[in-house]
Design a protein around this motif. Sequence first.
Motif, PDB file in Angstrom:
ATOM      1  N   GLU A   2       0.547  -4.860   7.859  1.00 47.10           N
ATOM      2  CA  GLU A   2       1.899  -5.114   8.350  1.00 47.10           C
ATOM      3  C   GLU A   2       2.887  -4.146   7.717  1.00 47.10           C
ATOM      4  OE1 GLU A   2       4.977  -8.944   8.692  1.00 47.10           O
ATOM      5  OE2 GLU A   2       2.999  -9.143   7.752  1.00 47.10           O
ATOM      6  N   SER A   3       3.915  -3.796   8.469  1.00 49.73           N
ATOM      7  CA  SER A   3       5.005  -2.953   7.960  1.00 49.73           C
ATOM      8  C   SER A   3       6.299  -3.758   8.012  1.00 49.73           C
ATOM      9  CB  SER A   3       5.139  -1.680   8.792  1.00 49.73           C
ATOM     10  OG  SER A   3       6.178  -0.862   8.284  1.00 49.73           O
ATOM     11  N   LEU A   4       7.040  -3.746   6.894  1.00 52.70           N
ATOM     12  CA  LEU A   4       8.287  -4.497   6.805  1.00 52.70           C
ATOM     13  C   LEU A   4       9.454  -3.566   6.520  1.00 52.70           C
ATOM     14  CD1 LEU A   4       7.208  -7.505   4.517  1.00 52.70           C
ATOM     15  CD2 LEU A   4       7.376  -7.492   7.011  1.00 52.70           C
ATOM     16  N   ALA A   5      10.545  -3.775   7.250  1.00 51.97           N
ATOM     17  CA  ALA A   5      11.782  -3.043   6.971  1.00 51.97           C
ATOM     18  C   ALA A   5      12.663  -3.915   6.073  1.00 51.97           C
ATOM     19  CB  ALA A   5      12.509  -2.721   8.269  1.00 51.97           C
ATOM     20  N   TYR A   6      13.422  -3.270   5.200  1.00 49.53           N
ATOM     21  CA  TYR A   6      14.291  -4.022   4.303  1.00 49.53           C
ATOM     22  C   TYR A   6      15.638  -3.332   4.154  1.00 49.53           C
ATOM     23  CZ  TYR A   6      12.948  -0.415   0.896  1.00 49.53           C
ATOM     24  OH  TYR A   6      12.728   0.780   0.265  1.00 49.53           O
ATOM     25  N   ASP A   7      16.640  -4.160   3.866  1.00 50.44           N
ATOM     26  CA  ASP A   7      17.923  -3.648   3.407  1.00 50.44           C
ATOM     27  C   ASP A   7      17.966  -3.620   1.880  1.00 50.44           C
ATOM     28  OD1 ASP A   7      19.329  -3.475   6.037  1.00 50.44           O
ATOM     29  OD2 ASP A   7      18.924  -5.631   6.034  1.00 50.44           O
ATOM     30  N   GLU A  24       0.822  -1.206   0.000  1.00 51.41           N
ATOM     31  CA  GLU A  24       0.000   0.000   0.000  1.00 51.41           C
ATOM     32  C   GLU A  24       0.856   1.257   0.000  1.00 51.41           C
ATOM     33  OE1 GLU A  24      -3.116   0.107  -0.436  1.00 51.41           O
ATOM     34  OE2 GLU A  24      -3.751  -1.959  -0.065  1.00 51.41           O
ATOM     35  N   GLN A  25       2.030   1.162   0.617  1.00 55.91           N
ATOM     36  CA  GLN A  25       2.874   2.360   0.710  1.00 55.91           C
ATOM     37  C   GLN A  25       4.354   1.970   0.746  1.00 55.91           C
ATOM     38  OE1 GLN A  25       2.036   4.832   4.099  1.00 55.91           O
ATOM     39  NE2 GLN A  25       3.462   6.446   3.492  1.00 55.91           N
ATOM     40  N   PHE A  26       5.148   2.681  -0.037  1.00 52.79           N
ATOM     41  CA  PHE A  26       6.599   2.530  -0.023  1.00 52.79           C
ATOM     42  C   PHE A  26       7.198   3.751   0.666  1.00 52.79           C
ATOM     43  CE2 PHE A  26       5.231   0.052  -3.645  1.00 52.79           C
ATOM     44  CZ  PHE A  26       6.078  -1.043  -3.680  1.00 52.79           C
ATOM     45  N   ASN A  27       8.066   3.531   1.632  1.00 47.69           N
ATOM     46  CA  ASN A  27       8.829   4.621   2.250  1.00 47.69           C
ATOM     47  C   ASN A  27      10.296   4.349   1.943  1.00 47.69           C
ATOM     48  OD1 ASN A  27      10.196   6.441   3.932  1.00 47.69           O
ATOM     49  ND2 ASN A  27       8.561   6.406   5.463  1.00 47.69           N
ATOM     50  N   LEU A  28      10.760   4.876   0.812  1.00 44.72           N
ATOM     51  CA  LEU A  28      12.116   4.568   0.365  1.00 44.72           C
ATOM     52  C   LEU A  28      13.188   5.136   1.291  1.00 44.72           C
ATOM     53  CD1 LEU A  28      11.751   4.916  -3.519  1.00 44.72           C
ATOM     54  CD2 LEU A  28      11.469   2.901  -2.081  1.00 44.72           C
ATOM     55  N   PRO A  29      13.050   6.372   1.806  1.00 38.66           N
ATOM     56  CA  PRO A  29      14.087   6.866   2.722  1.00 38.66           C
ATOM     57  C   PRO A  29      14.224   6.013   3.989  1.00 38.66           C
ATOM     58  CG  PRO A  29      12.789   8.694   1.872  1.00 38.66           C
ATOM     59  CD  PRO A  29      12.092   7.437   1.456  1.00 38.66           C
TER      60      PRO A  29
END
Length: 374
Positions: free
Chosen positions: A144-149, A129-134
Amino acid sequence: MNVVVIGGGMVGAAAALALAKHKHRVTVIEAAPEVTSEGDWDLRISSVHLRNVQWLKQLGVWQHIRNERLFDYTDLAVQSRDGQRLHFSAAEINEQSLGAMVENNALQQALWQQLRAHKVTILCETKVEQFNLPAQTVTLSNGESLAYDLLIGADGAHSQVAKVAGIGSRGWDYDMRCLLAIAEVENELPSATWEVFRDKGPYALLPLSRHEACLIDYRSEQEWQQLCAQPEQVHHELTATFTPHIGPHNVLRFASFPLRRQRALSYHAHHSVVLIGDAAHSIHPLAGQGVNLGFADVQELALQLSEQPLTSALPAYEKARVRENQQMMRAMDAIHVGFRSQHLLPRGIVAAGLAVVDKFTPLKSALIRKATGF
């Protein structure tokens, strides 16, 4: 490293598995329901060349594909519109096969089976639903919210990942359409795939078993759009085209799709986003190289990530794959134009080229090796 893969198709699932085997923590986000391979052959079929067959065996995937949805081919032939024919055989390079035809659903099902065996999280029927690139996070439709490298876009030619990352693309429509049909064949088929060129577009056969085949016919967008509105006319056209080659057959089902060439202007962005497969490049399906290029992307990405930090691995991956993918795309364009041309010069060049290749054994062997991915 935390890796999020957007798109759980064959290429995305292969990337997830390859990186999981390198001990990364991987989550796959797939918008569609989980696929299963059941019943008769699905229309979505891939020709996987020998090198990628061997790689998928190393990943532990190939041995879990339904045997009924897998068929090795040993020979390959191409014929120009003027009748010149060039034939390749696995025996010419001391191999048992050149590759295999495989149902996409069966391969994807086997890949997902191995993903679960390697504790990869798969979230199907789920969208971003949403990308937070920074912040390097994605918010999913399940809340759910996922953090990625590393965020991998394996979400096809209309990639959402490419769009939000600000990666543009360049391409064009061929104004052609590819029709695929599954047919039962009365006479036994050899384990050979072939393609015949003509002025309106080529047609080809992919063997699926001794008595089943995928029939492929390329024509103008307008012609197939009109014919597909009349199923009995499609059957008539396919019968007229293929009966001289394979004898009596019964078309069970068919579908068509438009042809487009497209490439991303960059394969990575923001030091944490990378594109693979059709998200990076959509190619003319003449030689069935689409999924093979996607699997090569995966292998190169996994290699670079194993050898250097993420910030330098992504540019190195792009440098290696852009060169290879562009070469293949230009080759497909040259074949598309040269083999269909009505002008004598390109047709003469094609005829001379086929004759030279057929008579010069080292060159022919090198081309066979190239066709099998080596």
